[in-house]
Design a protein around this motif. Structure first.
Motif, PDB file in Angstrom:
ATOM      1  N   ASP A  25       0.757  -1.421   0.132  1.00 32.77           N
ATOM      2  CA  ASP A  25      -0.158   0.104   0.217  1.00 32.77           C
ATOM      3  C   ASP A  25       1.187   1.004   0.081  1.00 32.77           C
ATOM      4  O   ASP A  25       0.799   1.891  -0.388  1.00 32.77           O
ATOM      5  CB  ASP A  25      -0.465  -0.017   0.913  1.00 32.77           C
ATOM      6  N   GLN A  26       2.097   1.376   0.742  1.00 35.14           N
ATOM      7  CA  GLN A  26       2.490   2.395   0.736  1.00 35.14           C
ATOM      8  C   GLN A  26       3.166   2.929  -0.495  1.00 35.14           C
ATOM      9  O   GLN A  26       3.513   4.094  -0.654  1.00 35.14           O
ATOM     10  CB  GLN A  26       3.899   2.575   2.229  1.00 35.14           C
ATOM     11  N   ARG A  28       2.588   1.688  -3.844  1.00 34.27           N
ATOM     12  CA  ARG A  28       1.799   2.625  -4.338  1.00 34.27           C
ATOM     13  C   ARG A  28       0.815   3.308  -4.025  1.00 34.27           C
ATOM     14  O   ARG A  28       1.556   4.166  -4.949  1.00 34.27           O
ATOM     15  CB  ARG A  28       0.406   1.314  -3.921  1.00 34.27           C
TER      16      ARG A  28
END
Length: 141
Positions: A25-26, A28
């Motif tokens: 997530d980070q 991305r």
């Protein structure tokens, strides 16, 4: 050799679709932020180069040996270990800026950062801006 093409060519693959395949997530979120940054600073729309590089702008190069082609003016690749930014001017003129950037490593024209929170984004923007100015002078559009 003069007819040998650069193996990294622009493609029609969607940059957003590619970035959405990043599992972390980070990473991305950082990749989308870098994409927006290079688009804003270059004034060009990001496009895929090869299967895993996002680049903005193009320039035409020609080597003394006759090899020539086109390549991006600025770009990045969200690799597994690092975000790799391609600063085409290299880093010889940016020592003071690199000292203030934060946690990073460099190669010939590659800037490796683990995550944007490790660096000062305003310093990164300055490096990209200076590199784009260098490219505009060396390879006018």
């Amino acid at each position: 050799m003069a007819n040998q093409q650069n193996k990294t060519q622009p493609t029609s693959v969607s940059v957003e679709a590619f970035l959405n395949t990043i599992e972390d997530d980070q990473k991305r979120a950082d990749a989308f932020k870098i994409k927006e940054m290079i688009e804003r600073l270059s004034g060009d729309t990001a496009q895929m180069w090869g299967t895993a590089i996002i680049g903005c702008g193009t320039y035409h190069y020609k080597y003394e040996g006759g090899r020539e082609g086109n390549f991006m003016r600025v770009g990045f690749a969200p690799r597994k270990a690092n975000l790799v930014l391609y600063i085409m001017s290299g880093f010889s003129e940016y020592e003071a800026l690199l000292d203030n950037l934060g946690k990073h490593k460099t190669g010939k024209s590659c800037l490796y950062v683990k995550r944007l929170s490790d660096i000062d984004e305003s310093v990164l923007e300055e490096i990209i801006t200076l590199s784009l100015a260098y490219m505009a002078q060396k390879y006018p559009e």
